[in-house]
Scaffold this motif. Structure first.
Motif, PDB file in Angstrom:
ATOM      1  N   THR A 101       0.856  -1.182   0.000  1.00 60.38           N
ATOM      2  CA  THR A 101       0.000   0.000   0.000  1.00 60.38           C
ATOM      3  C   THR A 101       0.896   1.238   0.000  1.00 60.38           C
ATOM      4  O   THR A 101       2.072   1.164   0.374  1.00 60.38           O
ATOM      5  N   ASP A 102       0.340   2.368  -0.380  1.00 59.58           N
ATOM      6  CA  ASP A 102       1.111   3.612  -0.391  1.00 59.58           C
ATOM      7  C   ASP A 102       1.675   3.919   1.000  1.00 59.58           C
ATOM      8  O   ASP A 102       2.785   4.427   1.133  1.00 59.58           O
ATOM      9  N   ASP A 103       0.916   3.608   2.053  1.00 56.02           N
ATOM     10  CA  ASP A 103       1.361   3.872   3.424  1.00 56.02           C
ATOM     11  C   ASP A 103       2.621   3.094   3.789  1.00 56.02           C
ATOM     12  O   ASP A 103       3.382   3.513   4.660  1.00 56.02           O
ATOM     13  N   MET A 104       2.828   1.955   3.146  1.00 54.47           N
ATOM     14  CA  MET A 104       4.005   1.133   3.449  1.00 54.47           C
ATOM     15  C   MET A 104       5.294   1.783   2.951  1.00 54.47           C
ATOM     16  O   MET A 104       6.389   1.390   3.367  1.00 54.47           O
ATOM     17  N   PHE A 105       5.179   2.773   2.068  1.00 48.76           N
ATOM     18  CA  PHE A 105       6.344   3.475   1.533  1.00 48.76           C
ATOM     19  C   PHE A 105       6.589   4.788   2.288  1.00 48.76           C
ATOM     20  O   PHE A 105       7.009   5.778   1.704  1.00 48.76           O
ATOM     21  N   ALA A 106       6.351   4.773   3.588  1.00 51.42           N
ATOM     22  CA  ALA A 106       6.494   5.989   4.394  1.00 51.42           C
ATOM     23  C   ALA A 106       7.964   6.370   4.547  1.00 51.42           C
ATOM     24  O   ALA A 106       8.835   5.514   4.729  1.00 51.42           O
ATOM     25  N   VAL A 107       8.217   7.665   4.469  1.00 51.25           N
ATOM     26  CA  VAL A 107       9.571   8.180   4.716  1.00 51.25           C
ATOM     27  C   VAL A 107       9.981   7.762   6.124  1.00 51.25           C
ATOM     28  O   VAL A 107       9.194   7.839   7.068  1.00 51.25           O
ATOM     29  N   GLY A 108      11.207   7.276   6.252  1.00 42.22           N
ATOM     30  CA  GLY A 108      11.740   6.841   7.535  1.00 42.22           C
ATOM     31  C   GLY A 108      11.665   5.336   7.751  1.00 42.22           C
ATOM     32  O   GLY A 108      12.287   4.814   8.667  1.00 42.22           O
TER      33      GLY A 108
END
Length: 128
Positions: A83-90
């Motif tokens: 999901t897009d959320d899994m590619f969070a900065v950090g």
């Protein structure tokens, strides 16, 4: 020579050949032609994200070096369980795939990613 055929030939030379050249260059980039055949893996922290078409990109900090990693198109990421959320900065991520064939270029195409201990296969039919 027939004037109509003469115009058709000029049209082909002036317009179709350059368009074909552009299409072939785009295919070379968005396919696998630009990448080496050698398997490659790295682990880093996401510092930038651009998701969408024609493919997403994440930028990783790997021991002080910035690496750009091509991930899948939105449908391919979704199919892999990303999901897009899994590619969070950090977030830390391990990526397996193929690096650029150009020496010194820190660019790679991901075959699969491991996030939070779970493997996400972008190309499940590809042997790696």
């Amino acid at each position: 020579m027939n004037p109509f055929l003469h115009r058709v030939r000029w049209f082909m030379l002036l317009f179709m050949v350059p368009l074909l050249s552009i299409a072939l260059q785009a295919q070379a980039h968005h396919g696998w032609a630009w990448a080496s055949d050698e398997e490659f893996e790295l682990t880093g922290v996401i510092v930038a994200v651009r998701l969408g078409n024609p493919h997403g990109e994440i930028t990783l900090d790997v021991k002080g070096e910035r690496w750009v990693v091509e991930v899948g198109q939105p449908w391919r990421n979704e199919r892999a369980g990303l999901t897009d959320d899994m590619f969070a900065v950090g977030r830390s991520v391990t990526v397996h795939g193929h690096r650029s064939a150009r020496p010194g270029e820190r660019l790679m195409k991901a075959e699969w990613l491991t996030i939070d201990g779970k493997r996400h296969d972008l190309y499940p039919d590809r042997r790696s």
